[in-house]
Scaffold this motif. Structure first.
Motif, PDB file in Angstrom:
ATOM      1  N   SER A  10      -3.204   3.923 -15.261  1.00  0.00           N
ATOM      2  CA  SER A  10      -2.303   4.427 -14.227  1.00  0.00           C
ATOM      3  C   SER A  10      -2.723   5.861 -13.957  1.00  0.00           C
ATOM      4  O   SER A  10      -2.968   6.622 -14.892  1.00  0.00           O
ATOM      5  N   THR A  12      -1.672   9.351 -11.749  1.00  0.00           N
ATOM      6  CA  THR A  12      -0.634  10.003 -10.953  1.00  0.00           C
ATOM      7  C   THR A  12      -1.194  11.265 -10.296  1.00  0.00           C
ATOM      8  O   THR A  12      -2.120  11.881 -10.812  1.00  0.00           O
ATOM      9  N   MET A  14      -2.536  11.478  -7.140  1.00  0.00           N
ATOM     10  CA  MET A  14      -3.482  11.284  -6.047  1.00  0.00           C
ATOM     11  C   MET A  14      -2.706  11.207  -4.732  1.00  0.00           C
ATOM     12  O   MET A  14      -1.686  10.533  -4.655  1.00  0.00           O
ATOM     13  N   HIS A  15      -3.219  11.904  -3.697  1.00  0.00           N
ATOM     14  CA  HIS A  15      -2.519  11.937  -2.412  1.00  0.00           C
ATOM     15  C   HIS A  15      -3.358  11.416  -1.258  1.00  0.00           C
ATOM     16  O   HIS A  15      -2.818  11.167  -0.189  1.00  0.00           O
ATOM     17  N   LEU A  40      -5.490   4.100  -4.356  1.00  0.00           N
ATOM     18  CA  LEU A  40      -4.406   5.015  -4.004  1.00  0.00           C
ATOM     19  C   LEU A  40      -3.098   4.247  -3.848  1.00  0.00           C
ATOM     20  O   LEU A  40      -2.040   4.725  -4.251  1.00  0.00           O
ATOM     21  N   ASN A  43      -1.930   3.482  -7.308  1.00  0.00           N
ATOM     22  CA  ASN A  43      -2.079   4.601  -8.249  1.00  0.00           C
ATOM     23  C   ASN A  43      -2.686   4.121  -9.558  1.00  0.00           C
ATOM     24  O   ASN A  43      -2.137   4.344 -10.638  1.00  0.00           O
ATOM     25  N   SER A  44      -3.828   3.451  -9.434  1.00  0.00           N
ATOM     26  CA  SER A  44      -4.437   2.880 -10.622  1.00  0.00           C
ATOM     27  C   SER A  44      -5.957   2.982 -10.568  1.00  0.00           C
ATOM     28  O   SER A  44      -6.545   3.248  -9.515  1.00  0.00           O
TER      29      SER A  44
END
Length: 70
Positions: A10, A12, A14-15, A40, A43-44
């Motif tokens: 996982s 976390t 990232m945008h 994205l 989220n992995s």
């Protein structure tokens, strides 16, 4: 030939696709990693290769993102 292990992580923080590319590049730069798929949407990251998960998490965290085993 035996198949290489895969590790699901996982990720976390990232945008955008640039974040995804940075994470993918960092994972693929680790010795022993043969492939990395980063999403994205979920989220992995799915990493193929005989690599310690702690090394993968450290590489992602070095970029400023959070990571854990999924």
């Amino acid at each position: 030939f035996g198949s290489l292990p895969t590790t699901d992580l996982s990720v976390t923080g990232m945008h955008c696709e640039k974040c995804v590319a940075r994470v993918k590049d960092a994972l693929e730069a680790i010795d022993g990693v043969t492939a990395a798929e980063v999403s994205l949407d979920s989220n992995s990251a799915k990493v193929t290769g005989d690599v310690d998960a702690a090394a993968m998490i450290a590489a992602i965290e070095a970029l400023g993102f959070g990571a854990s085993i999924a």
